[in-house]
Motif scaffolding. Structure first.
Motif, mmCIF file in Angstrom:
data_model
loop_
_atom_site.group_PDB
_atom_site.id
_atom_site.type_symbol
_atom_site.label_atom_id
_atom_site.label_comp_id
_atom_site.label_asym_id
_atom_site.label_seq_id
_atom_site.Cartn_x
_atom_site.Cartn_y
_atom_site.Cartn_z
ATOM 1 N N LYS A 176 36.008 38.503 35.607
ATOM 2 C CA LYS A 176 36.709 37.366 36.200
ATOM 3 C C LYS A 176 36.965 37.553 37.699
ATOM 4 O O LYS A 176 37.320 36.609 38.393
ATOM 5 N N PHE A 177 36.775 38.798 38.180
ATOM 6 C CA PHE A 177 37.124 39.091 39.570
ATOM 7 C C PHE A 177 36.282 38.303 40.564
ATOM 8 O O PHE A 177 36.786 37.774 41.549
ATOM 9 N N LEU A 178 34.987 38.197 40.341
ATOM 10 C CA LEU A 178 34.085 37.545 41.289
ATOM 11 C C LEU A 178 33.862 36.064 40.999
ATOM 12 O O LEU A 178 32.969 35.455 41.581
ATOM 13 N N THR A 179 34.659 35.496 40.092
ATOM 14 C CA THR A 179 34.520 34.062 39.832
ATOM 15 C C THR A 179 34.993 33.262 41.045
ATOM 16 O O THR A 179 35.810 33.733 41.847
ATOM 17 N N VAL A 180 34.485 32.045 41.167
ATOM 18 C CA VAL A 180 34.824 31.203 42.314
ATOM 19 C C VAL A 180 36.322 30.936 42.385
ATOM 20 O O VAL A 180 36.948 31.035 43.445
ATOM 21 N N ASN A 181 36.914 30.600 41.243
ATOM 22 C CA ASN A 181 38.347 30.296 41.221
ATOM 23 C C ASN A 181 39.191 31.486 41.670
ATOM 24 O O ASN A 181 40.160 31.334 42.415
ATOM 25 N N ASN A 182 38.807 32.689 41.228
ATOM 26 C CA ASN A 182 39.570 33.874 41.607
ATOM 27 C C ASN A 182 39.406 34.186 43.096
ATOM 28 O O ASN A 182 40.367 34.595 43.763
#
Length: 268
Positions: A20-26
């Protein structure tokens, strides 16, 4: 260069450790959370690169935020005029004061800017009557939007500020004569002065930039909180300094990049 590569590798490793770290939202959330630190760190980089430091940054944030809140909620100023006046007046006065103490009175930057830090914080407490100055979001929606709005309901406007400041200051540092003078003065002030560079003038403008950027960051933070608080920005100067140093900026001056500082802010 090596430090920047190491930071990028560390950042990528974070992506592998958490999907989840490199997701756009994060990443957008991360950009929003580090916005004020990153903006101030960019300006702090320029100050450190000329062999100086600025401990008054957090107090400058506080005074600009409180002043804008007081002008809007108690004096009836429009949001735009209050913000522009607060950012420019606090930023320029603080920058000029620091440069006078360091250039003309020959105080060490650590002592001079610490004196400004306490004086400016004191003024912030005075004009706010040591209370929280609330700015109504319903009556002043534009002020609330400065620090909390989203473009297309996705991109935080504070992230746009970070990108714009990065581009402008990067161009100044890498594509102008003034930028080359910053590297020269920080690398060897005596040699720079013998080359015809006015070191005092370079230091003066670095402190002016620092004052204006930190004042704007203070208004952004005040907008996000919905109130002017004299305690805003306490210790934030150290966040900016650490972000710069972690990003590869030398405390001796003359060495550093804004790209490294940006990565340093993210890692920090």
């Amino acid at each position: 260069g090596g430090v920047l590569i190491a930071l990028v590798v560390l950042y990528i490793i974070g992506g592998f450790l958490s999907p989840k770290f490199l997701t756009v939202n994060n990443q957008l959330s991360l950009l929003r959370s580090l916005s004020t630190t990153a903006m101030c760190a960019f300006a702090m980089t320029m100050v450190i690169m000329v062999g100086q430091i600025d401990l008054s940054m957090g107090s400058c944030m506080s005074l600009a935020g409180v002043l804008s809140a007081v002008l809007i909620s108690r004096s009836g100023w429009s949001v735009l005029s209050a913000v522009i006046f607060s950012v420019l007046s606090v930023g320029i006065v603080t920058g000029v004061t620091n440069s006078i103490l360091i250039n003309e009175l020959r105080m060490p930057a650590l002592i001079g800017t610490m004196a400004t830090q306490y004086a400016v914080r004191g003024i912030s407490y005075l004009i706010s009557d040591s209370t929280v100055v609330v700015v109504s979001a319903k009556e002043n929606p534009l002020f609330g939007a400065i620090g909390a709005a989203y473009l297309w309901n996705t991109v935080p406007v504070t992230g746009i500020y970070v990108i714009l400041f990065f581009i402008v200051l990067w161009l100044i540092l890498n594509r102008t004569v003034f930028g080359r003078h910053i590297y020269a003065v920080g690398g060897n002030r005596t040699a720079a002065e013998f080359s015809g560079i006015k070191a005092k003038r370079v230091i003066f403008w670095c402190y002016i930039i620092m004052g204006i950027v930190s004042s704007f960051a203070g208004v952004v933070l005040t907008s996000r909180l919905g109130s002017g608080q004299p305690t805003i920005g306490e210790g934030s100067e150290f966040d900016a300094i650490v972000s710069s140093v972690v990003g590869g900026v030398s405390m001796d001056g003359g060495v550093g990049t804004l790209t490294g500082t940006f990565m340093g802010a993210i890692i920090f």
